[in-house]
Each structure stands twice: as C-alpha cells, then as structure tokens.
Motif scaffolding. Structure first.
Motif, PDB file in Angstrom:
ATOM      1  N   LYS A  96      21.888 -12.369  22.832  1.00 10.62           N
ATOM      2  CA  LYS A  96      21.272 -12.777  24.096  1.00 10.62           C
ATOM      3  C   LYS A  96      20.522 -14.094  23.957  1.00 10.62           C
ATOM      4  CE  LYS A  96      20.765  -8.198  26.171  1.00 10.62           C
ATOM      5  NZ  LYS A  96      19.803  -7.198  26.704  1.00 10.62           N
ATOM      6  N   LYS A  97      19.776 -14.231  22.863  1.00 12.19           N
ATOM      7  CA  LYS A  97      19.012 -15.457  22.656  1.00 12.19           C
ATOM      8  C   LYS A  97      19.932 -16.660  22.550  1.00 12.19           C
ATOM      9  CE  LYS A  97      15.716 -17.546  19.421  1.00 12.19           C
ATOM     10  NZ  LYS A  97      14.967 -17.330  18.162  1.00 12.19           N
ATOM     11  N   GLU A  98      21.068 -16.468  21.898  1.00 14.98           N
ATOM     12  CA  GLU A  98      22.024 -17.559  21.743  1.00 14.98           C
ATOM     13  C   GLU A  98      22.684 -17.916  23.071  1.00 14.98           C
ATOM     14  OE1 GLU A  98      23.228 -16.581  17.105  1.00 14.98           O
ATOM     15  OE2 GLU A  98      24.256 -15.570  18.743  1.00 14.98           O
ATOM     16  N   TRP A  99      22.990 -16.898  23.896  1.00 14.94           N
ATOM     17  CA  TRP A  99      23.586 -17.183  25.197  1.00 14.94           C
ATOM     18  C   TRP A  99      22.651 -18.012  26.068  1.00 14.94           C
ATOM     19  CZ3 TRP A  99      28.206 -17.805  26.364  1.00 14.94           C
ATOM     20  CH2 TRP A  99      29.219 -16.945  25.949  1.00 14.94           C
ATOM     21  N   LYS A 100      21.352 -17.755  25.970  1.00 16.50           N
ATOM     22  CA  LYS A 100      20.390 -18.546  26.733  1.00 16.50           C
ATOM     23  C   LYS A 100      20.427 -20.005  26.290  1.00 16.50           C
ATOM     24  CE  LYS A 100      17.190 -14.764  27.746  1.00 16.50           C
ATOM     25  NZ  LYS A 100      15.817 -14.232  27.560  1.00 16.50           N
ATOM     26  N   GLU A 101      20.546 -20.225  24.974  1.00 16.65           N
ATOM     27  CA  GLU A 101      20.649 -21.584  24.455  1.00 16.65           C
ATOM     28  C   GLU A 101      21.938 -22.253  24.940  1.00 16.65           C
ATOM     29  OE1 GLU A 101      18.515 -23.353  22.708  1.00 16.65           O
ATOM     30  OE2 GLU A 101      17.015 -21.756  22.676  1.00 16.65           O
ATOM     31  N   VAL A 102      23.029 -21.476  24.965  1.00 14.06           N
ATOM     32  CA  VAL A 102      24.313 -22.013  25.425  1.00 14.06           C
ATOM     33  C   VAL A 102      24.229 -22.411  26.895  1.00 14.06           C
ATOM     34  CG1 VAL A 102      26.721 -21.417  25.898  1.00 14.06           C
ATOM     35  CG2 VAL A 102      25.686 -20.770  23.726  1.00 14.06           C
ATOM     36  N   GLU A 103      23.667 -21.538  27.732  1.00 13.82           N
ATOM     37  CA  GLU A 103      23.551 -21.835  29.160  1.00 13.82           C
ATOM     38  C   GLU A 103      22.688 -23.070  29.400  1.00 13.82           C
ATOM     39  OE1 GLU A 103      22.023 -18.218  30.633  1.00 13.82           O
ATOM     40  OE2 GLU A 103      23.918 -17.114  30.434  1.00 13.82           O
ATOM     41  N   LYS A 104      21.609 -23.181  28.649  1.00 16.65           N
ATOM     42  CA  LYS A 104      20.725 -24.342  28.783  1.00 16.65           C
ATOM     43  C   LYS A 104      21.454 -25.617  28.367  1.00 16.65           C
ATOM     44  CE  LYS A 104      16.252 -26.067  27.114  1.00 16.65           C
ATOM     45  NZ  LYS A 104      15.086 -25.751  26.238  1.00 16.65           N
ATOM     46  N   LYS A 136      31.302 -30.636  42.996  1.00 19.42           N
ATOM     47  CA  LYS A 136      32.506 -29.836  43.232  1.00 19.42           C
ATOM     48  C   LYS A 136      33.756 -30.549  42.765  1.00 19.42           C
ATOM     49  CE  LYS A 136      30.470 -27.610  47.301  1.00 19.42           C
ATOM     50  NZ  LYS A 136      30.627 -27.377  48.748  1.00 19.42           N
ATOM     51  N   LYS A 137      33.657 -31.884  42.573  1.00 21.36           N
ATOM     52  CA  LYS A 137      34.856 -32.660  42.278  1.00 21.36           C
ATOM     53  C   LYS A 137      34.926 -33.072  40.811  1.00 21.36           C
ATOM     54  CE  LYS A 137      36.104 -35.622  45.460  1.00 21.36           C
ATOM     55  NZ  LYS A 137      37.188 -34.925  46.149  1.00 21.36           N
ATOM     56  N   VAL A 138      33.798 -32.912  40.102  1.00 21.30           N
ATOM     57  CA  VAL A 138      33.754 -33.370  38.716  1.00 21.30           C
ATOM     58  C   VAL A 138      34.146 -32.239  37.780  1.00 21.30           C
ATOM     59  CG1 VAL A 138      32.275 -34.295  36.906  1.00 21.30           C
ATOM     60  CG2 VAL A 138      31.968 -35.036  39.270  1.00 21.30           C
ATOM     61  N   GLU A 139      35.023 -32.502  36.873  1.00 25.11           N
ATOM     62  CA  GLU A 139      35.390 -31.525  35.853  1.00 25.11           C
ATOM     63  C   GLU A 139      34.273 -31.474  34.826  1.00 25.11           C
ATOM     64  OE1 GLU A 139      39.116 -32.341  34.167  1.00 25.11           O
ATOM     65  OE2 GLU A 139      40.236 -32.144  36.044  1.00 25.11           O
ATOM     66  N   THR A 140      33.737 -30.302  34.584  1.00 28.27           N
ATOM     67  CA  THR A 140      32.587 -30.165  33.689  1.00 28.27           C
ATOM     68  C   THR A 140      32.899 -29.188  32.567  1.00 28.27           C
ATOM     69  OG1 THR A 140      31.672 -28.367  35.015  1.00 28.27           O
ATOM     70  CG2 THR A 140      31.017 -30.594  35.630  1.00 28.27           C
ATOM     71  N   ILE A 141      31.861 -28.957  31.743  1.00 31.21           N
ATOM     72  CA  ILE A 141      31.975 -27.990  30.663  1.00 31.21           C
ATOM     73  C   ILE A 141      32.301 -26.621  31.259  1.00 31.21           C
ATOM     74  CG2 ILE A 141      30.641 -26.737  28.919  1.00 31.21           C
ATOM     75  CD1 ILE A 141      31.284 -29.417  27.951  1.00 31.21           C
ATOM     76  N   GLU A 142      33.211 -25.915  30.643  1.00 32.50           N
ATOM     77  CA  GLU A 142      33.610 -24.588  31.111  1.00 32.50           C
ATOM     78  C   GLU A 142      32.398 -23.652  31.141  1.00 32.50           C
ATOM     79  OE1 GLU A 142      35.257 -21.771  32.732  1.00 32.50           O
ATOM     80  OE2 GLU A 142      36.732 -23.272  32.114  1.00 32.50           O
ATOM     81  N   GLU A 143      32.136 -23.063  32.310  1.00 33.19           N
ATOM     82  CA  GLU A 143      30.981 -22.189  32.450  1.00 33.19           C
ATOM     83  C   GLU A 143      31.300 -20.748  32.075  1.00 33.19           C
ATOM     84  OE1 GLU A 143      28.408 -22.796  35.973  1.00 33.19           O
ATOM     85  OE2 GLU A 143      30.008 -24.145  36.633  1.00 33.19           O
ATOM     86  N   ALA A 151      33.759 -26.130  20.765  1.00 37.22           N
ATOM     87  CA  ALA A 151      33.274 -27.251  21.560  1.00 37.22           C
ATOM     88  C   ALA A 151      32.426 -26.777  22.726  1.00 37.22           C
ATOM     89  CB  ALA A 151      34.452 -28.071  22.074  1.00 37.22           C
ATOM     90  N   ALA A 152      32.574 -25.517  23.118  1.00 33.44           N
ATOM     91  CA  ALA A 152      31.814 -24.978  24.229  1.00 33.44           C
ATOM     92  C   ALA A 152      30.441 -24.488  23.804  1.00 33.44           C
ATOM     93  CB  ALA A 152      32.583 -23.843  24.884  1.00 33.44           C
ATOM     94  N   LEU A 153      30.079 -24.672  22.555  1.00 36.21           N
ATOM     95  CA  LEU A 153      28.786 -24.235  22.029  1.00 36.21           C
ATOM     96  C   LEU A 153      27.953 -25.434  21.598  1.00 36.21           C
ATOM     97  CD1 LEU A 153      29.874 -21.215  19.790  1.00 36.21           C
ATOM     98  CD2 LEU A 153      29.107 -21.174  22.168  1.00 36.21           C
ATOM     99  N   PRO A 154      26.630 -25.294  21.587  1.00 34.30           N
ATOM    100  CA  PRO A 154      25.779 -26.385  21.115  1.00 34.30           C
ATOM    101  C   PRO A 154      26.080 -26.719  19.654  1.00 34.30           C
ATOM    102  CG  PRO A 154      24.490 -24.710  22.248  1.00 34.30           C
ATOM    103  CD  PRO A 154      25.862 -24.141  22.062  1.00 34.30           C
ATOM    104  N   PRO A 155      25.847 -27.951  19.233  1.00 30.17           N
ATOM    105  CA  PRO A 155      26.075 -28.328  17.825  1.00 30.17           C
ATOM    106  C   PRO A 155      25.280 -27.417  16.888  1.00 30.17           C
ATOM    107  CG  PRO A 155      25.683 -30.275  19.170  1.00 30.17           C
ATOM    108  CD  PRO A 155      25.412 -29.094  20.056  1.00 30.17           C
TER     109      PRO A 155
END
Length: 474
Positions: A96-104, A136-143, A151-155
């Motif tokens: 859970k703690k890591e997911w919060k870091e990922v979302e941030k 809505k038009k910009v391709e962003t990091i996969e949520e 690549a979807a995780l923080p360094p």
C-alpha cells in the motif's frame, strides 16, 4: 504458505485410466458408475499416482523433498504433473505504501507532460486546447494498476513477486507460467543435470537430476470450445479459456531410481544463475539502503516463530511485553475450543467483564478454566490469545499455568466465535497449549530480498513456441 488445489476428481480419473472416458464425464460424478477396471487395462491405460512420498531432503538447506516410494526403472513415468496456466503479471504486486508513492509519481509525470505539450502548441491551438481540455488529448503515463512495466514505477522501485512464482514452471520469454498441482510434485528439489566436480582445489561429489520433464500426450486435452490444443494457443487465448484444465506434463526417470531415493529435477540455467546471484548478496539489508522508504523492518528485528518456540520456555504477560516485547513478526496463540466446557460461556463472559481486570494486583482474575478434550490440539483450534497472568502450577515449582484473553481468528465456525465486544478469559492454560505464530507475510520466505524465481524450462524444448510472447533480454 502452501497452495492447495482440490483436483481429487481429476486424479481419480487419471488413476483409473478414465481421463478421456466420455461416459464418466457425461455421468457427472455418478456414484453408480462402475469404476472397476481389468488389471491389464489399468496397466496399459492408467498412471501410478503413488510413486512419490514426502520426506527429509538429503540436502541440509532444502528441508522437505520428494522420495521414490518404489523402484522406478529408467524411462518410466515418475509422476503426472497437471498444470494450470497463470499470467506472469498476476504474481506481481506492490504494498500500500508503495502504491501511494507510485500514484504520487505518476500524477507528477502527467502534469509535466501536459505542461510540456501546452508549451509546444501555437497560440490558437493553446486556446482550443484550454476549451476542450488538453488533459483529454495528451497521452500520459498509464494510470491502470495493471501496467506492469518497470517504466511505470518511480526510479529505484521494483515490482514484488508472490511466493507462488517459486513453484511455477516458466520461460524467460513468455508471459505464461504453469503452476503444477500433482501429488507431491511440488516437493521435488533442484539438482543440476551435470556437476562440475572441481571447485578450485576441492573435489566433491554432488547429486545430479534423476528426472526429466515432458508433455503427456495421453492426458493433454483439447479445448472444449475451440477444439484447439492449448499448446498452440496464444497466451490471450490460453487465459480466456472457460476451463483451464487439460494441460499435463510428466516427470520421467532419467536412470534407474532406487526406493527412498530423492527425486531431483534441473530447474534450468536461468534459475541457477538467479540463485547464485541471490546467494552472493544474501542476506541483503532490508532497511532503506536507497532512502526511498520501500524497505521492511531490518533483518535484526526478525525471529522466526519456531525459534521463539524453542527458546521461550516461560511466556511474557502483556504488561511485561511493554518493556520486553516479542519480535514484531510473531504473536502468541493457544489451542482452545469456545464450545467446550460450560454451555453458558456468554453469560459467564458478561459477568467476568463486569469486573475490573488489573494484572498489577495480586487478586486472582476470575476466568473460565481451560479444559483438555479429545482433538483439542488440532490446528483448527489454534487461535490468537494475549497472556495476562501466570502462576506456578505447584508452590515453588517452575512449571507455569497461564491466564489469557482468547481472541477470534478468521474462518471459525459460528459456535466457535466469541461474541463481539466480549472479553473471554481462560485460566490454567499449560505452556504446551501455546504456540508462537508468524504473522501473515512475515516468515523468512517473505523477508525483504527473499528469493523469487520460477523453475525454468528454457533448455528442455517443451515450452510451446506459441506462448513465447516476450522479447529476449539479450
């Protein structure tokens, strides 16, 4: 812990040589079906399911192992290995703690990308984008939480792997894992196919693998919907089948195997390399070496429950644990049945709870006496408890009896559940009725940096090419 899959019906059919018998399938477990088969037919069509038995491994670090229950000649089937396909991504997770870091972190990346996109637009486009909502038009990091790329995780953060991975067959270039659920097949330990007998100046003899693995063409079943062989399906088709059964491998003796000899299988070079790398860095500190806050408590704070069981002859009370606490990864439990003894436990509980309980006082706490009964020491009767007092069984004696607050645990039947809001106190509990228990996901196999690697089938040539959907890392 261990994973158990109820496949009794499949094993019964297999043992009787009926795995493809349409009559028994259509009868849908009919108890009146004639299971008796001619011995010659069983020898020709059946598969022996009791060639393996559990035992202590010959390797001191392996714990349990699978032993031959009889003589197994070279080329014979040692054991059938039915397998269930599992998506590799489903065994990855974060805390859970890591997911919060990922979302941030993902939220920050999205804002950066949106700002960068707006900066590169001309004035007219900027105005249109503000009206329409550039986000809505910009391709962003996969949520989506299902994005399992690093690549979807923080360094510095990596996906964690569930313990089930260690028991699965797999291929480095495939998203498909195969979980084996045959009888005792998960007890089979690793040994290389060949051993380098010179290690520096030291010469030694080490065990080598005595079984190989192949597909069982007799028991592999086609998909009931498409009629395809599952081994020819793409991973997407494989995982979308309504019935995941029908895939069966089998262990085959590479040489004559003696009774009680340990069965050993080569887990492959990918597994061996990962294990050697793990050993070189073990025990790795689970404290936060990189300052990223992703670590678990340091290894020094960890003591397995079985060690506590050996060293703690006398149990500490809850008050004593305020000064001398047990390791965070363990708790005390005792064997107790709420339904035993008095029928009016609930009324007694209310009467006891009306009194103040003070462990500092020499006044004895009123409590229901612990009673020994048949089958009490079955593991289903083990439940969490908190020791609040102890006293010698005999005056001047060293053997203690304990008073404890008994608690509920998940999975108890209604008659065994202590009513909500009730403090149920039991006295006279002997030390033998207590156990130290590892808290969920805190045993040594769940420590930070614990080994995770699937059993590799890369070199055997048995992994279907249709399942090789990942690019090689080389």
């Amino acid at each position: 812990g261990e994973v158990w899959v109820d496949r009794w019906w499949w094993h019964q059919r297999l043992a009787l040589g009926l795995a493809n018998d349409k009559d028994i399938i259509n009868n849908n477990h009919d108890d009146n079906y004639n299971y008796k088969k001619d011995v010659r037919q069983l020898r020709q069509q059946g598969t022996c399911l009791d060639n393996l038995q559990p035992g202590r491994s010959s390797h001191p670090d392996h714990g349990r192992g699978a032993m031959a229950s009889r003589f197994l000649p070279k080329g014979s089937i040692v054991a059938p290995v039915p397998v269930l396909p599992v998506p590799r991504d489903e065994l990855r997770y974060l805390r859970k703690k890591e997911w919060k870091e990922v979302e941030k972190w993902r939220k920050k990346k999205r804002k950066e990308m949106e700002l960068k996109t707006i900066t590169n637009l001309d004035d007219q486009t900027k105005a249109e984008s503000r009206e329409q909502g550039v986000g809505k038009k910009v391709e962003t990091i996969e949520e989506d939480d299902g994005d399992n790329t690093e690549a979807a995780l923080p360094p510095g953060m990596k996906w964690r792997q569930q313990l089930l991975l260690n028991y699965c067959f797999g291929h480095v270039n495939s998203s498909v894992l195969l979980f084996p659920y045959g009888l005792f097949v998960n007890f089979i330990n690793h040994a290389p196919s060949e051993v380098v007998r010179n290690l520096g100046d030291e010469k030694y003899d080490a065990p080598v693998a005595n079984v190989g693995l192949r597909w069982s063409d007799r028991w592999v079943e086609r998909d009931t919907v498409s009629g395809k062989d599952p081994r020819t399906m793409s991973p997407e088709e494989l995982f979308s089948r309504p019935n995941p059964a029908g895939l069966v491998l089998e262990y085959v003796a590479l040489r004559d195997i003696r009774p009680n000899e340990e069965i050993l299988f080569d887990y492959g070079s990918q597994w061996a390399n990962a294990w050697n790398e793990h050993v070189r860095h073990h025990p790795a500190s689970s404290s936060d070496d990189n300052g990223n806050g992703y670590g678990s408590p340091p290894l020094n704070d960890y003591t397995p429950a079985y060690i506590m069981e050996e060293v703690a002859t006398n149990l500490r009370t809850a008050e004593e644990q305020l000064t001398y606490p047990y390791p965070d990864n363990v708790f005390t439990a005792c064997f107790y049945r709420y339904s035993d003894g008095n029928d009016d436990h609930y009324d007694d509980d209310k009467k006891f709870n009306a009194q103040s309980i003070n462990t500092n006082s020499k006044t004895k706490t009123r409590a229901i006496p612990w009673k020994m009964s048949r089958g009490l020491f079955d593991m289903t009767n083990l439940r969490p408890c908190k020791v609040i007092d102890r006293e010698p069984i005999q005056t001047g004696g060293k053997k203690m009896a304990y008073t404890a607050i008994i608690q509920n645990r998940p999975g108890l039947s209604p008659e065994e559940q202590i009513p909500k809001g009730v403090k149920h106190i039991v006295s006279g509990i002997p030390r033998e009725a207590f156990r130290f228990v590892d808290r969920p996901y805190t045993s040594d196999v769940h420590l930070e940096g614990a080994f995770r690697q699937n059993i590799g089938l890369e070199s055997l040539g048995v992994f279907p090419t249709a399942w090789l959907d990942l690019k090689s890392e080389e």
